[in-house]
Scaffold this active site. Structure first.
Site, PDB file in Angstrom:
ATOM      1  N   ARG A  26      17.629   3.994 -61.730  1.00 60.97           N
ATOM      2  CA  ARG A  26      18.950   4.234 -61.106  1.00 60.97           C
ATOM      3  C   ARG A  26      18.932   4.178 -59.583  1.00 60.97           C
ATOM      4  NH1 ARG A  26      19.412   7.869 -65.521  1.00 60.97           N
ATOM      5  NH2 ARG A  26      20.765   6.863 -67.050  1.00 60.97           N
ATOM      6  N   LYS A  86      22.957  -6.737 -48.932  1.00 58.96           N
ATOM      7  CA  LYS A  86      23.325  -7.573 -50.089  1.00 58.96           C
ATOM      8  C   LYS A  86      22.060  -7.900 -50.873  1.00 58.96           C
ATOM      9  CE  LYS A  86      27.401 -10.062 -48.452  1.00 58.96           C
ATOM     10  NZ  LYS A  86      27.922 -11.405 -48.128  1.00 58.96           N
ATOM     11  N   GLU A 107      21.181 -20.377 -39.079  1.00 60.30           N
ATOM     12  CA  GLU A 107      21.851 -19.059 -39.060  1.00 60.30           C
ATOM     13  C   GLU A 107      21.920 -18.508 -37.632  1.00 60.30           C
ATOM     14  OE1 GLU A 107      23.407 -18.054 -41.703  1.00 60.30           O
ATOM     15  OE2 GLU A 107      22.416 -19.355 -43.166  1.00 60.30           O
ATOM     16  N   LYS A 160      24.603  -9.227 -36.289  1.00 63.01           N
ATOM     17  CA  LYS A 160      24.795  -8.915 -37.716  1.00 63.01           C
ATOM     18  C   LYS A 160      24.955  -7.406 -37.909  1.00 63.01           C
ATOM     19  CE  LYS A 160      23.954  -9.687 -42.451  1.00 63.01           C
ATOM     20  NZ  LYS A 160      23.452 -10.474 -43.536  1.00 63.01           N
ATOM     21  N   GLU A 209      32.136  -6.391 -46.968  1.00 60.76           N
ATOM     22  CA  GLU A 209      32.765  -7.696 -46.776  1.00 60.76           C
ATOM     23  C   GLU A 209      34.225  -7.717 -47.211  1.00 60.76           C
ATOM     24  OE1 GLU A 209      30.290 -11.006 -48.048  1.00 60.76           O
ATOM     25  OE2 GLU A 209      31.927 -12.407 -47.703  1.00 60.76           O
ATOM     26  N   ARG A 220      33.269  -8.855 -42.025  1.00 60.37           N
ATOM     27  CA  ARG A 220      31.999  -9.461 -42.444  1.00 60.37           C
ATOM     28  C   ARG A 220      32.185 -10.894 -42.932  1.00 60.37           C
ATOM     29  NH1 ARG A 220      27.083  -6.440 -45.781  1.00 60.37           N
ATOM     30  NH2 ARG A 220      25.714  -8.251 -45.890  1.00 60.37           N
ATOM     31  N   ASN A 257      30.400 -15.939 -42.888  1.00 62.96           N
ATOM     32  CA  ASN A 257      30.389 -17.124 -43.755  1.00 62.96           C
ATOM     33  C   ASN A 257      30.753 -18.395 -42.982  1.00 62.96           C
ATOM     34  OD1 ASN A 257      29.704 -15.660 -46.042  1.00 62.96           O
ATOM     35  ND2 ASN A 257      31.828 -15.033 -46.334  1.00 62.96           N
ATOM     36  N   HIS A 295      29.603 -21.767 -44.127  1.00 64.59           N
ATOM     37  CA  HIS A 295      29.014 -21.621 -45.461  1.00 64.59           C
ATOM     38  C   HIS A 295      29.936 -22.101 -46.580  1.00 64.59           C
ATOM     39  CE1 HIS A 295      26.058 -19.459 -43.196  1.00 64.59           C
ATOM     40  NE2 HIS A 295      25.332 -19.203 -44.273  1.00 64.59           N
ATOM     41  N   HIS A 300      27.940 -24.257 -48.827  1.00 67.32           N
ATOM     42  CA  HIS A 300      27.583 -23.885 -50.203  1.00 67.32           C
ATOM     43  C   HIS A 300      28.001 -24.969 -51.191  1.00 67.32           C
ATOM     44  CE1 HIS A 300      27.302 -19.314 -49.239  1.00 67.32           C
ATOM     45  NE2 HIS A 300      26.126 -19.898 -49.179  1.00 67.32           N
ATOM     46  N   HIS A 346      19.278 -25.394 -47.381  1.00 65.19           N
ATOM     47  CA  HIS A 346      20.377 -24.512 -46.990  1.00 65.19           C
ATOM     48  C   HIS A 346      20.757 -24.755 -45.524  1.00 65.19           C
ATOM     49  CE1 HIS A 346      22.802 -20.872 -47.004  1.00 65.19           C
ATOM     50  NE2 HIS A 346      22.192 -20.484 -45.901  1.00 65.19           N
TER      51      HIS A 346
HETATM   52  P1  NAD Z   1      12.409 -18.008 -49.430  1.00 67.52           P
HETATM   53  O1  NAD Z   1      12.381 -16.551 -49.546  1.00 67.52           O
HETATM   54  O2  NAD Z   1      12.309 -18.806 -50.700  1.00 67.52           O
HETATM   55  O3  NAD Z   1      11.228 -18.455 -48.469  1.00 67.52           O
HETATM   56  C1  NAD Z   1      11.034 -19.832 -48.249  1.00 67.52           C
HETATM   57  C2  NAD Z   1       9.586 -20.266 -48.464  1.00 67.52           C
HETATM   58  O4  NAD Z   1       8.814 -19.845 -47.361  1.00 67.52           O
HETATM   59  C3  NAD Z   1       8.912 -19.683 -49.704  1.00 67.52           C
HETATM   60  O5  NAD Z   1       8.164 -20.678 -50.311  1.00 67.52           O
HETATM   61  C4  NAD Z   1       7.981 -18.619 -49.124  1.00 67.52           C
HETATM   62  O6  NAD Z   1       6.829 -18.429 -49.910  1.00 67.52           O
HETATM   63  C5  NAD Z   1       7.629 -19.188 -47.787  1.00 67.52           C
HETATM   64  N1  NAD Z   1       7.316 -18.218 -46.740  1.00 67.52           N
HETATM   65  C6  NAD Z   1       7.961 -17.080 -46.473  1.00 67.52           C
HETATM   66  N2  NAD Z   1       7.474 -16.527 -45.361  1.00 67.52           N
HETATM   67  C7  NAD Z   1       6.475 -17.311 -44.940  1.00 67.52           C
HETATM   68  C8  NAD Z   1       5.601 -17.273 -43.822  1.00 67.52           C
HETATM   69  N3  NAD Z   1       5.698 -16.339 -42.894  1.00 67.52           N
HETATM   70  N4  NAD Z   1       4.682 -18.248 -43.712  1.00 67.52           N
HETATM   71  C9  NAD Z   1       4.604 -19.251 -44.641  1.00 67.52           C
HETATM   72  N5  NAD Z   1       5.431 -19.370 -45.677  1.00 67.52           N
HETATM   73  C10 NAD Z   1       6.349 -18.396 -45.830  1.00 67.52           C
HETATM   74  O7  NAD Z   1      13.711 -18.545 -48.663  1.00 67.52           O
HETATM   75  P2  NAD Z   1      14.630 -17.953 -47.499  1.00 67.52           P
HETATM   76  O8  NAD Z   1      15.244 -19.122 -46.855  1.00 67.52           O
HETATM   77  O9  NAD Z   1      13.928 -16.957 -46.666  1.00 67.52           O
HETATM   78  O10 NAD Z   1      15.759 -17.178 -48.287  1.00 67.52           O
HETATM   79  C11 NAD Z   1      16.698 -17.858 -49.093  1.00 67.52           C
HETATM   80  C12 NAD Z   1      17.371 -16.851 -49.986  1.00 67.52           C
HETATM   81  O11 NAD Z   1      18.019 -15.865 -49.172  1.00 67.52           O
HETATM   82  C13 NAD Z   1      18.423 -17.441 -50.888  1.00 67.52           C
HETATM   83  O12 NAD Z   1      18.195 -17.006 -52.206  1.00 67.52           O
HETATM   84  C14 NAD Z   1      19.725 -16.861 -50.369  1.00 67.52           C
HETATM   85  O13 NAD Z   1      20.680 -16.666 -51.389  1.00 67.52           O
HETATM   86  C15 NAD Z   1      19.261 -15.561 -49.783  1.00 67.52           C
HETATM   87  N6  NAD Z   1      20.134 -15.007 -48.727  1.00 67.52           N
HETATM   88  C16 NAD Z   1      20.536 -13.722 -48.855  1.00 67.52           C
HETATM   89  C17 NAD Z   1      21.321 -13.146 -47.876  1.00 67.52           C
HETATM   90  C18 NAD Z   1      21.713 -11.703 -47.968  1.00 67.52           C
HETATM   91  O14 NAD Z   1      22.515 -11.241 -47.148  1.00 67.52           O
HETATM   92  N7  NAD Z   1      21.164 -10.956 -48.906  1.00 67.52           N
HETATM   93  C19 NAD Z   1      21.719 -13.897 -46.760  1.00 67.52           C
HETATM   94  C20 NAD Z   1      21.280 -15.210 -46.658  1.00 67.52           C
HETATM   95  C21 NAD Z   1      20.487 -15.776 -47.657  1.00 67.52           C
HETATM   96  N1  GLY Z   2      24.792 -13.559 -45.167  1.00 73.19           N
HETATM   97  C1  GLY Z   2      26.133 -13.097 -45.083  1.00 73.19           C
HETATM   98  C2  GLY Z   2      26.266 -11.635 -45.208  1.00 73.19           C
HETATM   99  O1  GLY Z   2      25.293 -10.916 -45.237  1.00 73.19           O
HETATM  100  O2  GLY Z   2      27.351 -11.145 -45.294  1.00 73.19           O
END
Ligand code: NAD
Ligand code: GLY
Length: 364
Positions: A124, A146, A188, A230, A240, A244, A248, A251, A255, A267
């Site tokens: 929980r 998020k 970003e 942020k 949001e 917030r 986007n 995006h 997207h 992305h």
């Molecule tokens: P990711 O987490 O898949 O990382 C990308 C790649 O880089 C992976 O293969 C990882 O193993 C590698 N990696 C990570 N750190 C490393 C380092 N220091 N050195 C070498 N390799 C490294 O991708 P991402 O772009 O970080 O995140 C994308 C995700 O984030 C998506 O799923 C998206 O939906 C999510 N996201 C969430 C939010 C939110 O507010 N929660 C906002 C934007 C994106």
């Molecule tokens: N990445 C957009 C948000 O966190 O709202």
């Protein structure tokens, strides 16, 4: 070292800090210890990050006499799944994790979203620390609470809001990040520059060489500036409902492009195209000076981000994907538009024909 305080003022009143520094793994461990919120810490990392940094962080925690374990999962977006949640939950149970345990998400946005989601539902809800290792995670996904996993019907369709206890960012992690992942994060950072304007936008324009060299003190400045923006936005609207939504920017079209490419276009490339599209729509519909759109396009271009849509991607497909946007309200697709750089606003109900013409102008 820089510290930013996130002080949520709307649905929750939680406060937490974002610490940003270079080569601060031991400081990260000390901050986790000093928070005194758990008796057992489980680091969750993908297999790539686990190999690079997992045992270093585990050792740093154990050296402080903390009970810490590391578990991993296969790197990649596919791991943001229900199956991963079940598999990792079983591993937590085997390790004896209970309500006095905390998770540490060590990795990119995939890890942050997956571990954050798991923390929000395990027994929980248990605390989570975010230790982001990609630029994307350092400036965006680790902040704001998020969390989410994907369903066959789309990305992030199951999720929660679960704010971290702390965000602990070591810029040194970026030294091993592949170029394409680095560029995803840069998109970003540019987004923050566009929605907030100066001084960040001008700093990015002047600092292209330093960005390309991954100069650590320049990265420190722009990551800190992005996190401040942020943190400020999320503090005022954690769920949001309103402000917030400006995060986007770029995006909506971004997207749509990602989805129709089956997530084969990165992305960063999609958001880059989405930002140029949003800027050009702002010129057509809201009289923004085209020089503003040119500055945005030029900056993205010199940073190696995409500015042209490939001919094989059809405009009809983009429009259909826009209509499936997760963030649409009824039939209304929201777009973040600009009066100028630094002055974003949200609108709905844009005319399909104008969107069509704008997309067609983005072809090579
Ligand atoms: P990711 O987490 O898949 O990382 C990308 C790649 O880089 C992976 O293969 C990882 O193993 C590698 N990696 C990570 N750190 C490393 C380092 N220091 N050195 C070498 N390799 C490294 O991708 P991402 O772009 O970080 O995140 C994308 C995700 O984030 C998506 O799923 C998206 O939906 C999510 N996201 C969430 C939010 C939110 O507010 N929660 C906002 C934007 C994106
Ligand atoms: N990445 C957009 C948000 O966190 O709202």
């Amino acid at each position: 070292m820089n510290q930013i305080n996130v002080r949520l003022q709307t649905t929750e009143s939680k406060h937490y800090k974002i610490l940003i520094g270079y080569n601060i793994l031991e400081t990260i461990a000390k901050n986790i210890r000093d928070a005194q919120i758990a008796g057992h810490y489980i680091i969750i990392a993908d297999d790539c990050v686990a190999r690079l940094y997992g045992s270093k962080l585990t050792r740093a925690l154990c050296d402080l006499d903390l009970n810490a374990h590391l578990i991993d999962f296969p790197a990649g977006e596919k791991s943001k799944s229900f199956e991963s949640v079940v598999r990792l939950s079983k591993m937590l149970i085997e390790l004896g994790a209970d309500r006095k345990s905390a998770l540490i998400a060590l990795g990119g946005g995939v890890t942050g979203d997956l571990a954050g989601f798991l923390a929000s539902i395990y027994m929980r809800g248990i605390p989570v620390f975010q230790v982001p290792t990609t630029l994307m995670a350092q400036v965006d996904s680790s902040i704001g609470g998020k969390t989410g996993i994907n369903l066959p019907g789309g990305k992030n369709l199951l999720g929660t809001f679960h704010q971290p206890e702390m965000v602990l960012t070591d810029i040194k992690f970026l030294e091993t990040l592949p170029d394409n992942e680095y560029r995803n994060g840069l998109a970003e950072v540019v987004k923050y520059g566009v929605i907030r304007g100066e001084p960040l936008f001008g700093k990015l324009e002047k600092g292209v060489g330093l960005i390309q060299d991954r100069n650590s003190s320049f990265l420190d400045e722009i990551i800190t500036a992005s996190c401040r923006i942020k943190a400020d936005i999320v503090s005022q609207d954690d769920r949001e409902k309103d402000l917030r939504r400006i995060l986007n920017f770029g995006h909506t079209i971004g997207h749509a492009l990602e989805a129709i490419s089956g997530y084969t276009i990165s992305h960063g490339a999609c958001v880059s195209l989405g930002m140029i599209g949003a800027a050009r729509l702002s010129e057509r519909l809201y009289g923004m000076d085209p020089e503003e759109g040119n500055r945005i396009e030029e900056l993205l271009n010199v940073l190696g981000l995409k500015n042209r849509i490939a001919s094989e991607v059809s405009t009809n497909d983009i429009l259909s994907a826009l209509r499936r946007d997760k963030k649409k309200e009824g039939d209304n697709i929201n777009f973040v538009m600009l009066r100028k750089i630094g002055q974003p606003f949200v609108v709905g109900g844009l005319d399909d024909q104008v969107i069509r013409e704008t997309i067609d102008d983005l072809r090579g």
